[in-house]
Design an enzyme around this catalytic site. Structure first.
Site, PDB file in Angstrom:
ATOM      1  N   ASN A 269       6.398   5.021 -13.305  1.00 49.16           N
ATOM      2  CA  ASN A 269       5.937   5.738 -12.037  1.00 49.16           C
ATOM      3  C   ASN A 269       6.612   4.812 -10.732  1.00 49.16           C
ATOM      4  O   ASN A 269       6.902   3.780 -11.274  1.00 49.16           O
ATOM      5  CB  ASN A 269       4.277   6.068 -11.979  1.00 49.16           C
ATOM      6  N   CYS A 271       5.239   2.619  -8.716  1.00 46.32           N
ATOM      7  CA  CYS A 271       5.133   1.245  -8.615  1.00 46.32           C
ATOM      8  C   CYS A 271       5.109   0.306  -9.918  1.00 46.32           C
ATOM      9  O   CYS A 271       4.622  -0.822  -9.769  1.00 46.32           O
ATOM     10  CB  CYS A 271       3.763   1.225  -7.704  1.00 46.32           C
ATOM     11  N   GLU A 273       3.090   0.675 -12.508  1.00 48.08           N
ATOM     12  CA  GLU A 273       1.934   0.372 -13.473  1.00 48.08           C
ATOM     13  C   GLU A 273       1.773   1.284 -14.673  1.00 48.08           C
ATOM     14  O   GLU A 273       0.768   1.224 -15.458  1.00 48.08           O
ATOM     15  CB  GLU A 273       0.723   0.171 -12.457  1.00 48.08           C
TER      16      GLU A 273
HETATM   17  P1  ADP Z   1      -3.264   4.748  -3.166  1.00 48.45           P
HETATM   18  O1  ADP Z   1      -3.819   3.469  -2.888  1.00 48.45           O
HETATM   19  O2  ADP Z   1      -2.703   5.399  -2.099  1.00 48.45           O
HETATM   20  O3  ADP Z   1      -4.132   5.558  -4.108  1.00 48.45           O
HETATM   21  P2  ADP Z   1      -1.395   3.139  -4.870  1.00 48.45           P
HETATM   22  O4  ADP Z   1      -0.915   2.141  -3.748  1.00 48.45           O
HETATM   23  O5  ADP Z   1      -2.224   2.552  -5.708  1.00 48.45           O
HETATM   24  O6  ADP Z   1      -1.811   4.331  -4.252  1.00 48.45           O
HETATM   25  O7  ADP Z   1      -0.051   3.532  -5.472  1.00 48.45           O
HETATM   26  C1  ADP Z   1      -0.611   4.405  -6.923  1.00 48.45           C
HETATM   27  C2  ADP Z   1       0.693   5.165  -7.331  1.00 48.45           C
HETATM   28  O8  ADP Z   1       0.521   6.493  -6.347  1.00 48.45           O
HETATM   29  C3  ADP Z   1       2.021   4.573  -7.115  1.00 48.45           C
HETATM   30  O9  ADP Z   1       2.264   3.996  -8.433  1.00 48.45           O
HETATM   31  C4  ADP Z   1       2.906   5.829  -7.071  1.00 48.45           C
HETATM   32  O10 ADP Z   1       2.937   6.534  -8.098  1.00 48.45           O
HETATM   33  C5  ADP Z   1       1.836   6.873  -6.210  1.00 48.45           C
HETATM   34  N1  ADP Z   1       2.263   6.378  -4.773  1.00 48.45           N
HETATM   35  C6  ADP Z   1       2.148   5.285  -4.150  1.00 48.45           C
HETATM   36  N2  ADP Z   1       2.419   5.418  -2.848  1.00 48.45           N
HETATM   37  C7  ADP Z   1       3.083   6.655  -2.789  1.00 48.45           C
HETATM   38  C8  ADP Z   1       3.830   7.372  -1.759  1.00 48.45           C
HETATM   39  N3  ADP Z   1       3.987   6.752  -0.433  1.00 48.45           N
HETATM   40  N4  ADP Z   1       4.129   8.630  -2.001  1.00 48.45           N
HETATM   41  C9  ADP Z   1       4.002   9.100  -3.307  1.00 48.45           C
HETATM   42  N5  ADP Z   1       3.643   8.636  -4.251  1.00 48.45           N
HETATM   43  C10 ADP Z   1       2.829   7.144  -3.949  1.00 48.45           C
END
Ligand code: ADP
Length: 572
Positions: A269, A271, A273
């Site tokens: 995905n 990021c 993880e």
């Molecule tokens: P959050 O804090 O918004 O729940 P995270 O920063 O933990 O999200 O990111 C988790 C996952 O969510 C990422 O690995 C990616 O798959 C998705 N994600 C993060 N940012 C985005 C974004 N700007 N647009 C779409 N998906 C995102």
């Protein structure tokens, strides 16, 4: 309920709370949590359980309202909506076939319109410039990135976060050099993270200074041979230059692939993880470790293991329910997601937990605790998944998995450590397992300088309790963002509040590896380096990550991108 500060409220309003056409919020934060709890609790109707549906809705609500656990943003935003896409992570297949490419664009758009992130393995694409049977030229992996990047730009709605993508390319692809250099400037492909998929074979060739074969993805023909060390150095140089590319260690990922008979994992995905098979999806949620400390900031502080264990148990049930109530963009994704039922429970507030316990991030004690905490979370989540397997059923592909027949589980994976870029702001804790980024930036990060800078709340409370609070000191900390050069502050405080730039990269990595050791999926972690860091340090960091069993690694040298990643929430 934890008091909601103005900055958290601003974020909630801009992104999470339901609103009418004139952008007026239609719900309070409490109502948002209730909306999510009810939507996710609905899955209980599918099963005969000891407890009622309303019991579980109540538990889910309690966890979120008390900020003990938050699901990822996508779940908070979309739960209860007519099309409730609750997963944040998808990997889609990519091929040169025109119809398949159009379909990939269509599905990517659907996912991103609903706040999800998309990952792609580009390794099956023919090299750029090669001629097709019809006499046209193949456009290659970089052109694919360009197309999806533009798509993401178009889909982005004002006020909402930008989309996020991950493009991975196998180290033996003939276009690998072009790929490594694809993001030379900070403004290139801003909606993409890129990663080179590296194998153990390549690492050995690099260490032994041998040539490495670049292979045609379709014919298997050797196209070219290049010195592995030369390619490695290009990767290191580019990562040093501006953070991209990251690295995925494909063999390590596949040593932990729970369903090897369904295929080799080659993508993640956005990021990083969650390594996933094509068409797989995963939903995430994070435990707030800062909330698991009893008597914080005192000599008698301790971890409330019982509370942590109970929270894990409910959180796994929550995430398993999400799989059932989730709306999937296409049947192939639903089939894969429901076949493996992967979930990713992670953590946020790790640095804040350590501060509450009085343990410096840089200490051995912190690394040992990282291992102990994640081991506990993994065991508890597997126990919860085991109980669900008995109560419901093991995941449908269980008989094809590495767990069969000894270990019935409801979910092929239970844990993953996400960046928690947004939800840690809602919970007002340090993100994921990162050290504090700075001691003054929280409001700046959130509101783009719309409000004055403020001090880290934990630091403020310790300074007050130790009689060190004075306007002069506060002004200086707000100006500098760290304690290092401020006279009159005790050394133990300076150690306890070291910021990401002051933490040596080896320590960053040790935290990543300690957590990785007990995490089913992977960790999204940035190995921060000071601006003055050399390429040799990046080279070490990458090699240490491989030796240590990381599934991937990303570095970030201070100021090496035009826009600092922590500058604004829109820039994530
Ligand atoms: P959050 O804090 O918004 O729940 P995270 O920063 O933990 O999200 O990111 C988790 C996952 O969510 C990422 O690995 C990616 O798959 C998705 N994600 C993060 N940012 C985005 C974004 N700007 N647009 C779409 N998906 C995102």
């Amino acid at each position: 309920m934890q008091e909601i500060t103005d900055k958290a409220h601003t974020l909630l309003k801009s992104r999470y709370l339901l609103e009418d056409v004139k952008s007026h919020s239609l719900e309070s934060p409490e109502q948002m949590f209730s909306r999510v709890a009810v939507a996710v609790g609905n899955a209980e109707k599918n099963y005969r359980t000891h407890q009622s549906k309303s019991f579980w809705e109540g538990r889910f609500f309690e966890l979120m309202r008390n900020y003990l656990f938050l699901p990822n943003s996508t779940t908070l935003i979309n739960a209860g909506k007519p099309f409730q896409q609750l997963c944040a992570c998808f990997v889609l297949p990519v091929s040169d076939d025109k119809a398949a490419m159009d379909e990939c664009m269509r599905v990517s758009a659907m996912i991103q319109e609903n706040s999800g992130g998309t990952g792609y393995d580009l390794s099956g694409l023919n090299p750029r410039g090669e001629t097709t049977l019809k006499g046209e030229s193949y456009k290659g992996p970089i052109d694919f990135i360009r197309q999806i990047d533009s798509l993401t730009e178009i889909i982005m709605k004002p006020g909402r976060r930008k989309g996020a993508n991950m493009g991975a390319l196998h180290v033996s692809h003939p276009d690998i050099e072009e790929f490594v250099n694809a993001k030379v400037s900070g403004s290139d492909f801003q909606n993409f993270n890129i990663s080179v998929g590296i194998t153990d074979e390549f690492m050995q060739a690099m260490f032994q200074d041998k040539v490495f074969e670049l292979i045609h993805p379709e014919s298997g023909e050797v196209i070219r041979k290049i010195p592995a060390k030369y390619l490695w150095k290009s990767i290191v140089r580019q990562a040093w230059w501006n953070g991209d590319p990251g690295i995925l260690f494909l063999d390590e990922i596949n040593r932990h692939n729970p369903t090897p008979s369904l295929g080799r994992i080659t993508g993640t995905n956005p990021c990083g993880e969650v390594p996933l098979l094509p068409y797989e999806a995963c939903n995430l949620g994070s435990l707030n470790l800062a909330k698991m400390v009893a008597l914080p900031f005192s000599k008698s502080s301790f971890i409330n293991w019982k509370k942590l264990g109970e929270t894990v148990n409910t959180a796994i049930r929550f995430l398993d329910n999400v799989i059932d109530v989730n709306n999937y963009p296409i049947p192939q994704i639903e089939f894969m997601a429901k076949g493996n039922r992967k979930v990713g429970l992670g953590v946020m507030g790790w640095a804040d937990m350590l501060i509450r316990l009085g343990i410096p991030y840089t200490s051995n004690e912190a690394i040992e605790l990282a291992s102990k905490i994640m081991k506990f979370i993994k065991e508890k989540s597997w126990n919860a998944s085991f109980d669900l397997a008995l109560e419901r059923e093991p995941f449908p592909n269980w008989e094809k998995s590495i767990y069969y027949p000894m270990q019935p589980l409801r979910n092929a994976t239970c844990t993953a450590i996400a960046p928690t870029g947004s939800i840690s702001f809602l919970a007002e804790v340090s993100p994921s397992i990162e050290p504090l980024f700075t001691l003054n930036n929280r409001q700046e990060y959130q509101l783009k300088n719309q409000t004055p800078q403020s001090l880290n709340p934990a630091l403020e409370s310790i300074l007050t309790s130790r009689g060190l609070y004075s306007k002069g000191i506060i002004d200086r900390i707000c100006a500098e963002g760290k304690l290092k050069n401020i006279p009159g502050l005790p050394e133990d405080l300076k150690e306890l509040f070291k910021t990401a730039q002051e933490v040596p990269f080896q320590i960053h990595l040790k935290h990543q590896l300690a957590f990785q050791n007990h995490t089913d999926n992977a960790i999204s972690k940035t190995i921060n380096l000071p601006e003055s860091a050399t390429m040799t340090e990046v080279d070490w960091a990458f090699k240490m990550a491989w030796y240590g069993g990381a599934k991937g690694v990303t570095v970030y040298r201070n100021r090496s991108k035009e826009h600092q990643p922590f500058e604004s929430i829109d820039g994530q």
